[in-house]
Design a protein around this motif. Structure first.
Motif, PDB file in Angstrom:
ATOM      1  N   CYS A  79       0.826  -1.209   0.000  1.00  0.00           N
ATOM      2  CA  CYS A  79       0.000   0.000   0.000  1.00  0.00           C
ATOM      3  C   CYS A  79       0.862   1.261   0.000  1.00  0.00           C
ATOM      4  O   CYS A  79       0.549   2.241  -0.691  1.00  0.00           O
ATOM      5  CB  CYS A  79      -0.925  -0.016   1.211  1.00  0.00           C
ATOM      6  SG  CYS A  79      -2.119  -1.370   1.231  1.00  0.00           S
ATOM      7  N   LEU A  80       1.948   1.245   0.765  1.00  0.00           N
ATOM      8  CA  LEU A  80       2.830   2.411   0.802  1.00  0.00           C
ATOM      9  C   LEU A  80       3.590   2.583  -0.510  1.00  0.00           C
ATOM     10  O   LEU A  80       3.903   3.716  -0.903  1.00  0.00           O
ATOM     11  CB  LEU A  80       3.803   2.284   1.972  1.00  0.00           C
ATOM     12  CG  LEU A  80       3.154   2.374   3.362  1.00  0.00           C
ATOM     13  CD1 LEU A  80       4.173   2.053   4.445  1.00  0.00           C
ATOM     14  CD2 LEU A  80       2.560   3.759   3.592  1.00  0.00           C
ATOM     15  N   ILE A  81       3.903   1.488  -1.175  1.00  0.00           N
ATOM     16  CA  ILE A  81       4.515   1.595  -2.504  1.00  0.00           C
ATOM     17  C   ILE A  81       3.574   2.305  -3.460  1.00  0.00           C
ATOM     18  O   ILE A  81       3.975   3.195  -4.220  1.00  0.00           O
ATOM     19  CB  ILE A  81       4.887   0.195  -3.033  1.00  0.00           C
ATOM     20  CG1 ILE A  81       6.062  -0.388  -2.255  1.00  0.00           C
ATOM     21  CG2 ILE A  81       5.250   0.267  -4.516  1.00  0.00           C
ATOM     22  CD1 ILE A  81       6.373  -1.824  -2.611  1.00  0.00           C
ATOM     23  N   ARG A  82       2.317   1.913  -3.441  1.00  0.00           N
ATOM     24  CA  ARG A  82       1.319   2.565  -4.308  1.00  0.00           C
ATOM     25  C   ARG A  82       1.180   4.038  -3.961  1.00  0.00           C
ATOM     26  O   ARG A  82       1.158   4.897  -4.848  1.00  0.00           O
ATOM     27  CB  ARG A  82      -0.024   1.849  -4.175  1.00  0.00           C
ATOM     28  CG  ARG A  82      -1.161   2.536  -4.915  1.00  0.00           C
ATOM     29  CD  ARG A  82      -2.418   1.684  -4.909  1.00  0.00           C
ATOM     30  NE  ARG A  82      -3.572   2.411  -5.394  1.00  0.00           N
ATOM     31  CZ  ARG A  82      -3.844   2.646  -6.669  1.00  0.00           C
ATOM     32  NH1 ARG A  82      -3.018   2.202  -7.592  1.00  0.00           N
ATOM     33  NH2 ARG A  82      -4.921   3.305  -7.031  1.00  0.00           N
ATOM     34  N   ALA A  83       1.112   4.349  -2.662  1.00  0.00           N
ATOM     35  CA  ALA A  83       0.958   5.749  -2.257  1.00  0.00           C
ATOM     36  C   ALA A  83       2.174   6.572  -2.636  1.00  0.00           C
ATOM     37  O   ALA A  83       2.056   7.692  -3.154  1.00  0.00           O
ATOM     38  CB  ALA A  83       0.707   5.826  -0.747  1.00  0.00           C
ATOM     39  N   GLY A  84       3.371   6.040  -2.394  1.00  0.00           N
ATOM     40  CA  GLY A  84       4.589   6.780  -2.728  1.00  0.00           C
ATOM     41  C   GLY A  84       4.779   6.959  -4.219  1.00  0.00           C
ATOM     42  O   GLY A  84       5.203   8.029  -4.676  1.00  0.00           O
ATOM     43  N   ALA A  85       4.486   5.929  -5.007  1.00  0.00           N
ATOM     44  CA  ALA A  85       4.644   6.035  -6.448  1.00  0.00           C
ATOM     45  C   ALA A  85       3.645   7.015  -7.055  1.00  0.00           C
ATOM     46  O   ALA A  85       3.977   7.773  -7.973  1.00  0.00           O
ATOM     47  CB  ALA A  85       4.486   4.657  -7.087  1.00  0.00           C
TER      48      ALA A  85
END
Length: 394
Positions: A268-274
């Motif tokens: 989820c944090l990968i999606r948010a950061g990207a």
């Protein structure tokens, strides 16, 4: 014969008139020829052409340039461009490519591994290669290493959760049988969908829930016999008063579940950061920046360092480079698509491993394995066929 003066005067006058004055009107052929030649000889509106005023082709339109590039590039480059950002299925295709790369990493490790390297040392080498390659990529593209200030907190949390997830999984892999560790690791897509529902309020459709459940039950069918056998061994240990080992076993299982929760949160944090930085590579760099020293510390504390040979070093380098591209494609897939939809494609790696094992052993597959492969194939094909929603694609 003699001529009169009047005749001679007429003849001379005619000669002078023809040579000097020529008052006769031009013929139609001569006038047409002059009209055709005159614009070429003297045209005040046409610029003169020489080597210094050579005309160059005009800039082609964008569509024409795109068609020209597509015609000149190789099929492999066209495939990569199509996968990266070519259609509304790019998110699913990026995740499929990432899972396929992870599968090839496992195959290379099984075939060319000649030396037993500790898991933390292997993870340290892999994270270091990811860190170096992501740093060089960002520097070459002249992009900031840490993004804007409002993105840094997301990248920091992504790095921390990723480090905790990988260290916890390595620890439980050393304490648990292989089948149990794989089953616990297979819960990461399910945890990612649940965390996306909590953090991003993503709607879990019936198709998403059914696909995830179908894939997870397919994994359970793969290892049903091994799980049953290991359960009987645990009961034997309990009967022989092996309470200490049973306690460690339960602790390793709980740690594996915690690793899956951290892995789902990391997705989820990968999606948010990207999405916030519009650059999926920043999430890869932040993970390598924290994971590399963390794995080095764990190697120093929990394991003895093993000096690898030349073949082991080459294998670790190749696997590390493949891991970098797999992480980049994973981040791109999560950037383009909802977590609940794209997470199911991660089970493609498990399906490919089963196909590889069947082709390698050349034995008749068991009924449980056939059911597991069938469930995974149905689930992944349904996800790819249904695809993302039009309004949610970017």
């Amino acid at each position: 014969m003699a001529t009169t003066p009047s005749e001679s005067n007429d003849a001379s006058s005619q000669v002078v008139e023809l040579v000097v004055h020529d008052p006769s009107p031009p013929s139609s052929a001569d006038s047409d020829e002059k009209d055709q030649i005159a614009p070429l000889l003297s045209d005040p509106e046409r610029p003169k052409i020489n080597i210094f005023t050579a005309s160059y082709p005009r800039i082609r339109p964008k569509d024409e340039v795109t068609r020209l590039l597509e015609s000149e590039t190789s099929p492999f480059t066209q495939f990569i461009l199509c996968v990266w950002n070519g259609s509304r299925y790019s998110g699913l295709l990026c995740m499929a490519v990432s899972s396929t790369i992870y599968f090839f990493m496992g195959v290379l490790t099984e075939i060319f591994s000649v030396q037993a390297i500790p898991l933390f040392e292997t993870a340290f080498t892999r994270c270091t290669i990811i860190l170096i390659l992501s740093y060089l990529w960002l520097r070459r593209s002249e992009q900031p290493l840490f993004g804007t200030p409002h993105v840094r907190i997301i990248l920091l949390l992504r790095a921390l959760t990723g480090c905790i997830a990988i260290s916890s999984f390595v620890y439980c892999s050393q304490r648990l049988p292989f089948s149990q560790a794989v089953v616990l690791n297979s819960t990461i897509p399910v945890m990612a969908s649940i965390m996306a529902r909590i953090f991003f309020h993503e709607t879990l459709k019936i198709t998403d829930i059914a696909s995830l459940a179908c894939s997870f039950f397919g994994v359970l069918f793969f290892f049903r016999e091994m799980l049953a056998t290991q359960g009987q061994l645990v009961k034997v240990k309990q009967g022989s008063n092996a309470y200490t080992r049973t306690g460690h076993h339960i602790f390793a299982i709980l740690l594996g579940l915690f690793s899956s929760i951290m892995g789902g949160t990391s997705y989820c944090l990968i999606r948010a950061g990207a999405k916030a930085s519009d650059q999926p590579l920043l999430t890869v760099f932040s993970f390598g920046l924290f994971a590399s020293p963390a794995m080095g510390i764990c190697t120093y504390i929990f394991e003895d360092f093993v000096l690898p040979g030349i073949q082991s070093i080459l294998l670790m380098l190749v696997v590390g480079i493949l891991a970098f591209f797999a992480e980049v494609m994973l981040a791109r897939g999560l950037q383009l698509e909802r977590t609940g939809t794209v997470a199911n494609i991660r089970y493609l790696e498990v399906a490919l491993r089963q196909f590889w094992s069947l082709a390698l052993t050349r034995l008749a597959p068991s009924f449980d394995r056939l059911i597991g492969v069938l469930l995974l194939a149905i689930s992944i094909c349904c996800t790819m066929y249904i695809g993302p929603d039009k309004e949610e694609t970017e």
